[in-house]
Design a protein around this motif. Structure first.
Motif, PDB file in Angstrom:
ATOM      1  N   SER A 146      11.544  -2.804  -0.563  1.00  0.00           N
ATOM      2  CA  SER A 146      10.695  -1.985  -0.177  1.00  0.00           C
ATOM      3  C   SER A 146       9.118  -2.694  -0.097  1.00  0.00           C
ATOM      4  O   SER A 146       8.327  -1.974   0.282  1.00  0.00           O
ATOM      5  CB  SER A 146      10.634  -0.543  -0.831  1.00  0.00           C
ATOM      6  OG  SER A 146      11.711  -0.057  -0.851  1.00  0.00           O
ATOM      7  N   ASP A 147       9.047  -4.046  -0.483  1.00  0.00           N
ATOM      8  CA  ASP A 147       7.976  -4.555  -0.331  1.00  0.00           C
ATOM      9  C   ASP A 147       6.892  -3.949  -1.594  1.00  0.00           C
ATOM     10  O   ASP A 147       5.653  -3.841  -0.983  1.00  0.00           O
ATOM     11  CB  ASP A 147       7.219  -4.730   0.939  1.00  0.00           C
ATOM     12  CG  ASP A 147       6.286  -5.849   0.770  1.00  0.00           C
ATOM     13  OD1 ASP A 147       6.356  -6.751   0.208  1.00  0.00           O
ATOM     14  OD2 ASP A 147       5.489  -5.901   1.715  1.00  0.00           O
ATOM     15  N   LEU A 148       7.143  -3.295  -2.567  1.00  0.00           N
ATOM     16  CA  LEU A 148       6.410  -2.880  -3.418  1.00  0.00           C
ATOM     17  C   LEU A 148       6.180  -3.582  -5.008  1.00  0.00           C
ATOM     18  O   LEU A 148       5.739  -3.222  -5.916  1.00  0.00           O
ATOM     19  CB  LEU A 148       7.124  -1.339  -4.041  1.00  0.00           C
ATOM     20  CG  LEU A 148       7.213  -0.504  -2.906  1.00  0.00           C
ATOM     21  CD1 LEU A 148       7.803   0.786  -3.435  1.00  0.00           C
ATOM     22  CD2 LEU A 148       5.843  -0.070  -2.245  1.00  0.00           C
TER      23      LEU A 148
ATOM     24  N   ARG B 205      -1.110  -1.684  -7.542  1.00  0.00           N
ATOM     25  CA  ARG B 205      -0.891  -0.479  -6.564  1.00  0.00           C
ATOM     26  C   ARG B 205      -0.779  -0.849  -4.981  1.00  0.00           C
ATOM     27  O   ARG B 205      -1.651  -1.230  -4.330  1.00  0.00           O
ATOM     28  CB  ARG B 205      -1.942   0.667  -6.689  1.00  0.00           C
ATOM     29  CG  ARG B 205      -2.143   0.929  -8.197  1.00  0.00           C
ATOM     30  CD  ARG B 205      -3.248   2.032  -8.153  1.00  0.00           C
ATOM     31  NE  ARG B 205      -4.598   1.566  -7.673  1.00  0.00           N
ATOM     32  CZ  ARG B 205      -5.416   2.024  -7.620  1.00  0.00           C
ATOM     33  NH1 ARG B 205      -5.543   3.393  -7.503  1.00  0.00           N
ATOM     34  NH2 ARG B 205      -6.566   1.223  -7.013  1.00  0.00           N
ATOM     35  N   PRO B 206       0.615  -0.827  -4.427  1.00  0.00           N
ATOM     36  CA  PRO B 206       0.546  -1.395  -3.316  1.00  0.00           C
ATOM     37  C   PRO B 206       0.080  -0.732  -2.048  1.00  0.00           C
ATOM     38  O   PRO B 206      -0.121  -1.339  -1.027  1.00  0.00           O
ATOM     39  CB  PRO B 206       2.306  -1.242  -3.032  1.00  0.00           C
ATOM     40  CG  PRO B 206       2.776  -0.436  -4.042  1.00  0.00           C
ATOM     41  CD  PRO B 206       1.431  -0.305  -5.350  1.00  0.00           C
ATOM     42  N   GLU B 207      -0.480   0.489  -2.218  1.00  0.00           N
ATOM     43  CA  GLU B 207      -1.221   1.343  -1.286  1.00  0.00           C
ATOM     44  C   GLU B 207      -2.686   0.676  -1.152  1.00  0.00           C
ATOM     45  O   GLU B 207      -3.355   1.005  -0.066  1.00  0.00           O
ATOM     46  CB  GLU B 207      -1.077   2.860  -1.497  1.00  0.00           C
ATOM     47  CG  GLU B 207      -2.059   3.218  -2.664  1.00  0.00           C
ATOM     48  CD  GLU B 207      -1.301   3.144  -4.100  1.00  0.00           C
ATOM     49  OE1 GLU B 207      -1.905   3.574  -4.837  1.00  0.00           O
ATOM     50  OE2 GLU B 207      -0.295   2.522  -4.132  1.00  0.00           O
TER      51      GLU B 207
ATOM     52  N   LEU C  89      12.829  -1.912  -5.423  1.00  0.00           N
ATOM     53  CA  LEU C  89      11.153  -2.192  -5.222  1.00  0.00           C
ATOM     54  C   LEU C  89      10.914  -3.333  -4.356  1.00  0.00           C
ATOM     55  O   LEU C  89      10.101  -3.450  -3.470  1.00  0.00           O
ATOM     56  CB  LEU C  89      10.544  -2.301  -6.853  1.00  0.00           C
ATOM     57  CG  LEU C  89      10.737  -1.037  -7.401  1.00  0.00           C
ATOM     58  CD1 LEU C  89      10.290  -1.439  -8.870  1.00  0.00           C
ATOM     59  CD2 LEU C  89       9.554  -0.019  -6.785  1.00  0.00           C
TER      60      LEU C  89
END
Length: 104
Positions: A59-61, A6-8, A56
């Motif tokens: 977007s650095d995800l 989860r990138p967040e 993705l």
């Protein structure tokens, strides 16, 4: 092992179970994702899967340690596959640094 990225979330991801240890954490530098593409040279992969993965990435995800493994019935070299994908990937509006990494 299944790892949900989860990138967040910053810092180590808490994992429900890692080697049988509930609550263990996976350090960010150890995160790795392997994407297996079945039908790697097919129409769906060219038009949807690879462009989505590239978006993705741009977007650095995606984690820094990423492997994309493809399987196809057709016999193509890496260069043949890349040249058949290039028109679909070049349609994306990408920053120059993403294009440079992709071309390497």
């Amino acid at each position: 092992r299944v790892c949900v990225v989860r990138p967040e979330v910053e810092g180590p991801l808490p994992m429900a179970a890692l080697d049988g240890e509930p609550g263990a954490a996976l350090e960010p530098s150890a995160r790795m994702l392997t994407v297996v593409v079945l039908g790697a040279s097919g129409d769906l992969a060219k038009k949807k899967t690879y462009p989505s993965l590239l978006d993705l990435y741009a977007s650095d995800l995606l984690p820094q340690r990423l492997q994309v493994v493809g399987y196809a019935r057709s016999s193509k070299s890496d260069e043949d596959l890349r040249s058949s994908l290039r028109p679909y990937l070049d349609q994306r509006q990408l920053p120059a640094e993403v294009v440079q990494v992709r071309a390497a």
